[in-house]
Design a protein around this motif. Sequence first.
Motif, PDB file in Angstrom:
ATOM      1  N   PHE A 115      -4.167   0.759  -2.101  1.00  0.00           N
ATOM      2  CA  PHE A 115      -3.723  -0.564  -2.510  1.00  0.00           C
ATOM      3  C   PHE A 115      -2.913  -0.509  -3.804  1.00  0.00           C
ATOM      4  O   PHE A 115      -3.336   0.105  -4.793  1.00  0.00           O
ATOM      5  CB  PHE A 115      -4.950  -1.459  -2.703  1.00  0.00           C
ATOM      6  N   GLN A 141      -1.277  -7.189  -4.523  1.00  0.00           N
ATOM      7  CA  GLN A 141      -1.328  -8.309  -3.602  1.00  0.00           C
ATOM      8  C   GLN A 141      -0.700  -9.520  -4.278  1.00  0.00           C
ATOM      9  O   GLN A 141      -0.996  -9.815  -5.457  1.00  0.00           O
ATOM     10  CB  GLN A 141      -2.746  -8.667  -3.164  1.00  0.00           C
ATOM     11  N   TYR A 149       0.841  -1.180   0.000  1.00  0.00           N
ATOM     12  CA  TYR A 149       0.000   0.000   0.000  1.00  0.00           C
ATOM     13  C   TYR A 149       0.886   1.242   0.000  1.00  0.00           C
ATOM     14  O   TYR A 149       1.975   1.237   0.570  1.00  0.00           O
ATOM     15  CB  TYR A 149      -0.900   0.046   1.245  1.00  0.00           C
ATOM     16  N   GLY A 154      -8.825  -9.995  -2.535  1.00  0.00           N
ATOM     17  CA  GLY A 154      -7.494  -9.958  -3.116  1.00  0.00           C
ATOM     18  C   GLY A 154      -7.369  -9.087  -4.343  1.00  0.00           C
ATOM     19  O   GLY A 154      -6.423  -8.326  -4.450  1.00  0.00           O
ATOM     20  N   ALA A 155      -8.347  -9.152  -5.235  1.00  0.00           N
ATOM     21  CA  ALA A 155      -8.195  -8.462  -6.512  1.00  0.00           C
ATOM     22  C   ALA A 155      -8.096  -6.958  -6.352  1.00  0.00           C
ATOM     23  O   ALA A 155      -7.392  -6.305  -7.098  1.00  0.00           O
ATOM     24  CB  ALA A 155      -9.354  -8.819  -7.429  1.00  0.00           C
ATOM     25  N   ASP A 156      -8.786  -6.416  -5.378  1.00  0.00           N
ATOM     26  CA  ASP A 156      -8.787  -4.962  -5.219  1.00  0.00           C
ATOM     27  C   ASP A 156      -8.206  -4.524  -3.889  1.00  0.00           C
ATOM     28  O   ASP A 156      -8.165  -3.339  -3.609  1.00  0.00           O
ATOM     29  CB  ASP A 156     -10.213  -4.424  -5.335  1.00  0.00           C
ATOM     30  N   GLY A 157      -7.785  -5.428  -3.068  1.00  0.00           N
ATOM     31  CA  GLY A 157      -7.222  -5.076  -1.780  1.00  0.00           C
ATOM     32  C   GLY A 157      -8.258  -4.416  -0.893  1.00  0.00           C
ATOM     33  O   GLY A 157      -9.465  -4.530  -1.104  1.00  0.00           O
ATOM     34  N   LEU A 158      -7.775  -3.721   0.113  1.00  0.00           N
ATOM     35  CA  LEU A 158      -8.637  -2.963   1.005  1.00  0.00           C
ATOM     36  C   LEU A 158      -8.698  -1.521   0.509  1.00  0.00           C
ATOM     37  O   LEU A 158      -7.687  -0.959   0.093  1.00  0.00           O
ATOM     38  CB  LEU A 158      -8.090  -2.990   2.430  1.00  0.00           C
ATOM     39  N   ARG A 206      -2.054 -11.427  -7.464  1.00  0.00           N
ATOM     40  CA  ARG A 206      -3.478 -11.734  -7.372  1.00  0.00           C
ATOM     41  C   ARG A 206      -4.341 -10.479  -7.448  1.00  0.00           C
ATOM     42  O   ARG A 206      -5.548 -10.583  -7.607  1.00  0.00           O
ATOM     43  CB  ARG A 206      -3.790 -12.464  -6.071  1.00  0.00           C
ATOM     44  N   GLY A 207      -3.716  -9.344  -7.322  1.00  0.00           N
ATOM     45  CA  GLY A 207      -4.479  -8.106  -7.390  1.00  0.00           C
ATOM     46  C   GLY A 207      -3.563  -6.925  -7.652  1.00  0.00           C
ATOM     47  O   GLY A 207      -2.402  -6.924  -7.242  1.00  0.00           O
ATOM     48  N   GLY A 245     -13.800 -11.745  -1.743  1.00  0.00           N
ATOM     49  CA  GLY A 245     -12.509 -12.202  -2.215  1.00  0.00           C
ATOM     50  C   GLY A 245     -11.393 -11.306  -1.747  1.00  0.00           C
ATOM     51  O   GLY A 245     -10.334 -11.779  -1.385  1.00  0.00           O
ATOM     52  N   LEU A 254      -5.714 -15.582   1.297  1.00  0.00           N
ATOM     53  CA  LEU A 254      -6.459 -14.555   0.574  1.00  0.00           C
ATOM     54  C   LEU A 254      -7.804 -14.319   1.234  1.00  0.00           C
ATOM     55  O   LEU A 254      -8.298 -15.155   1.969  1.00  0.00           O
ATOM     56  CB  LEU A 254      -6.677 -14.997  -0.878  1.00  0.00           C
TER      57      LEU A 254
END
Lengths: 114, 114
Positions: free
Chosen positions: A45, A48, A35, B98-102, A55-56, B96, A97
Amino acid sequence: DAGVTQSPTHLIKTRGQQVTLRCSPISGHKSVSWYQQVLGQGPQFIFQYYEKEERGRGNFPDRFSARQFPNYSSELNVNALLLGDSALYLCASSLDLGASFEQYFGPGTRLTVT
Amino acid sequence: DQQVKQNSPSLSVQEGRISILNCDYTNSMFDYFLWYKKYPAEGPTFLISISSIKDKNEDGRFTVFLNKSAKHLSLHIVPSQPGDSAVYFCAASAVGGGADGLTFGKGTHLIIQP
């Protein structure tokens, strides 16, 4: 047990240079996220990684890249640094995840671009 | 456009009283919400979370309330203690994660006055 560790703590770079930031997750954690926190904002973000695969990815330019190693540690690389890249870079690790798996943050690397 | 909003940059509360921190979100896909606490020179620390299937989650002095129809959540701290003085971040994640994080808000600086 050691928490998430990041190195270096502080870094000063010049515009146009490249930088590599490092992160060691908590032992047993397979997922690492990066981040960027600009002053006065919340963390944003960037990436990941899980089991060495991306994965992201957040909304950051291709100048930002990362990788995860077999021991689950991770590096974040930023090329062609801009003044706007000055920020606190946070690494977080989680067991797996999914948002329900708590993310543990490291203390961050403070990057200053002059 | 900010998807997670914390409209109060700072909040001052007397020791022993209730602290209420608010957070609004715009993305209907968010289904997991978290609160993090951050001290200077440290990474964010997980405080409490709530899934969208619940409207309340309690952990000791900390309670998070979720109003899905209003896309609003709040963190209640009772009673407030001097050690609670920190920046509090509201964060959200879609399924999920992971794809967009927090996705984080800008944070609210809570100051507990003796």
